[in-house]
Design a protein around this motif. Structure first.
Motif, PDB file in Angstrom:
ATOM      1  N   VAL A  74       5.873  71.492 -97.525  1.00  0.00           N
ATOM      2  CA  VAL A  74       4.686  72.121 -96.962  1.00  0.00           C
ATOM      3  C   VAL A  74       3.747  72.511 -98.096  1.00  0.00           C
ATOM      4  CG1 VAL A  74       3.796  74.076 -95.644  1.00  0.00           C
ATOM      5  CG2 VAL A  74       5.896  72.944 -94.909  1.00  0.00           C
ATOM      6  N   LEU A  75       2.509  72.021 -98.020  1.00  0.00           N
ATOM      7  CA  LEU A  75       1.489  72.345 -99.019  1.00  0.00           C
ATOM      8  C   LEU A  75       0.728  73.600 -98.638  1.00  0.00           C
ATOM      9  CD1 LEU A  75      -0.105  68.842 -99.705  1.00  0.00           C
ATOM     10  CD2 LEU A  75       1.316  70.168-101.269  1.00  0.00           C
ATOM     11  N   ALA A  76       0.332  73.679 -97.363  1.00  0.00           N
ATOM     12  CA  ALA A  76      -0.526  74.776 -96.939  1.00  0.00           C
ATOM     13  C   ALA A  76      -0.472  74.913 -95.428  1.00  0.00           C
ATOM     14  CB  ALA A  76      -1.961  74.509 -97.378  1.00  0.00           C
ATOM     15  N   LYS A  77      -1.037  75.978 -94.969  1.00  0.00           N
ATOM     16  CA  LYS A  77      -1.272  76.177 -93.540  1.00  0.00           C
ATOM     17  C   LYS A  77      -2.666  75.634 -93.243  1.00  0.00           C
ATOM     18  CE  LYS A  77       2.531  78.412 -92.691  1.00  0.00           C
ATOM     19  NZ  LYS A  77       3.583  77.754 -91.951  1.00  0.00           N
ATOM     20  N   THR A  78      -2.876  75.155 -92.038  1.00  0.00           N
ATOM     21  CA  THR A  78      -4.178  74.588 -91.691  1.00  0.00           C
ATOM     22  C   THR A  78      -5.289  75.620 -91.879  1.00  0.00           C
ATOM     23  OG1 THR A  78      -3.770  75.099 -89.354  1.00  0.00           O
ATOM     24  CG2 THR A  78      -3.248  72.847 -90.105  1.00  0.00           C
ATOM     25  N   ALA A  79      -4.990  76.886 -91.649  1.00  0.00           N
ATOM     26  CA  ALA A  79      -5.996  77.942 -91.803  1.00  0.00           C
ATOM     27  C   ALA A  79      -6.422  78.130 -93.264  1.00  0.00           C
ATOM     28  CB  ALA A  79      -5.457  79.258 -91.249  1.00  0.00           C
ATOM     29  N   ASP A  80      -5.605  77.631 -94.208  1.00  0.00           N
ATOM     30  CA  ASP A  80      -5.918  77.757 -95.639  1.00  0.00           C
ATOM     31  C   ASP A  80      -6.966  76.748 -96.107  1.00  0.00           C
ATOM     32  OD1 ASP A  80      -3.959  79.737 -95.773  1.00  0.00           O
ATOM     33  OD2 ASP A  80      -2.423  78.345 -96.520  1.00  0.00           O
ATOM     34  N   ILE A  81      -7.242  75.733 -95.289  1.00  0.00           N
ATOM     35  CA  ILE A  81      -8.171  74.664 -95.671  1.00  0.00           C
ATOM     36  C   ILE A  81      -9.466  74.859 -94.876  1.00  0.00           C
ATOM     37  CG2 ILE A  81      -8.495  72.174 -95.923  1.00  0.00           C
ATOM     38  CD1 ILE A  81      -6.019  73.298 -97.441  1.00  0.00           C
ATOM     39  N   SER A 162       1.151  73.548 -90.144  1.00  0.00           N
ATOM     40  CA  SER A 162       1.616  73.211 -91.496  1.00  0.00           C
ATOM     41  C   SER A 162       1.134  71.835 -91.933  1.00  0.00           C
ATOM     42  CB  SER A 162       3.146  73.233 -91.551  1.00  0.00           C
ATOM     43  OG  SER A 162       3.622  74.545 -91.328  1.00  0.00           O
ATOM     44  N   ILE A 163       0.667  71.763 -93.177  1.00  0.00           N
ATOM     45  CA  ILE A 163       0.265  70.494 -93.787  1.00  0.00           C
ATOM     46  C   ILE A 163       1.297  70.178 -94.856  1.00  0.00           C
ATOM     47  CG2 ILE A 163      -1.510  69.284 -95.098  1.00  0.00           C
ATOM     48  CD1 ILE A 163      -3.523  71.358 -93.950  1.00  0.00           C
ATOM     49  N   SER A 164       1.901  68.985 -94.768  1.00  0.00           N
ATOM     50  CA  SER A 164       2.952  68.583 -95.697  1.00  0.00           C
ATOM     51  C   SER A 164       2.659  67.220 -96.286  1.00  0.00           C
ATOM     52  CB  SER A 164       4.307  68.488 -94.953  1.00  0.00           C
ATOM     53  OG  SER A 164       4.617  69.694 -94.323  1.00  0.00           O
ATOM     54  N   LEU A 165       3.246  66.971 -97.455  1.00  0.00           N
ATOM     55  CA  LEU A 165       3.208  65.624 -98.020  1.00  0.00           C
ATOM     56  C   LEU A 165       4.054  64.743 -97.123  1.00  0.00           C
ATOM     57  CD1 LEU A 165       3.709  66.471-101.789  1.00  0.00           C
ATOM     58  CD2 LEU A 165       1.616  65.689-100.683  1.00  0.00           C
TER      59      LEU A 165
END
Length: 166
Positions: A74-81, A162-165
């Motif tokens: 997991v790189l980030a939460k969608t709210a972080d972008i 969640s955004i993941s590679l």
């Protein structure tokens, strides 16, 4: 005296013509120049290489299906972008953008011009701080040079928030 004019002694005591020394120095300089010029190729290779493939994975092996370093992390939460913007994950070599509401894209964070890490992402544009190259946050294409190659796409998955590679 003509036999020694323009010669230099070597470590073995033999003499070498100045022409040979200059040619050797030129070859070394050319090699260094080619390595320096190769940074664009290195950036391109890094841009084409998916983030997280190889190298260290900061202990993320247990999180991935195939154990291929960082995959599924997991790189980030969608709210972080932010919409129209993005975020650079320098340690993973990736930049994640949200060009339109709910649409997330990822690219190599390595500028294709000189290998710098891109910085600011706003108003649909990814900007490299080194020389001002600009890339489209939706597809990685060049909007403004000196870069002339797009940022390489990086596969990600969005599950829930969640955004993941990938």
């Amino acid at each position: 005296m003509t036999g020694t004019q323009g010669t230099a002694p070597t470590a073995t005591g033999r003499t070498v013509a100045r022409r040979t020394v200059v040619a050797a120095a030129g070859a070394v300089g050319l090699g260094a120049a080619l390595v320096a010029c190769g940074s664009d190729d290195s950036a391109e290779s890094a841009a084409e290489k998916p983030a997280g493939s190889g190298g260290t994975d900061d202990g993320a092996n247990g999180d991935s299906d195939g154990g291929s370093g960082g995959q599924g992390e997991v790189l980030a939460k969608t709210a972080d972008i932010p919409e129209g913007g993005g975020k650079v994950f320098e340690d993973k070599g990736v930049v994640v953008t949200q060009p339109a509401a709910g649409e997330f894209k990822a690219f190599s964070s390595v500028c294709t011009h000189s290998g710098c890490t891109v910085g600011d992402i706003s108003n649909g544009t990814i900007t490299c701080p080194c020389h001002g190259s600009q890339f489209d946050a939706a597809d990685g294409s060049v909007k403004k040079g000196p870069a002339n190659k797009p940022l390489g796409a990086t596969a990600i998955t969005v599950e829930g928030d969640s955004i993941s590679l990938a």
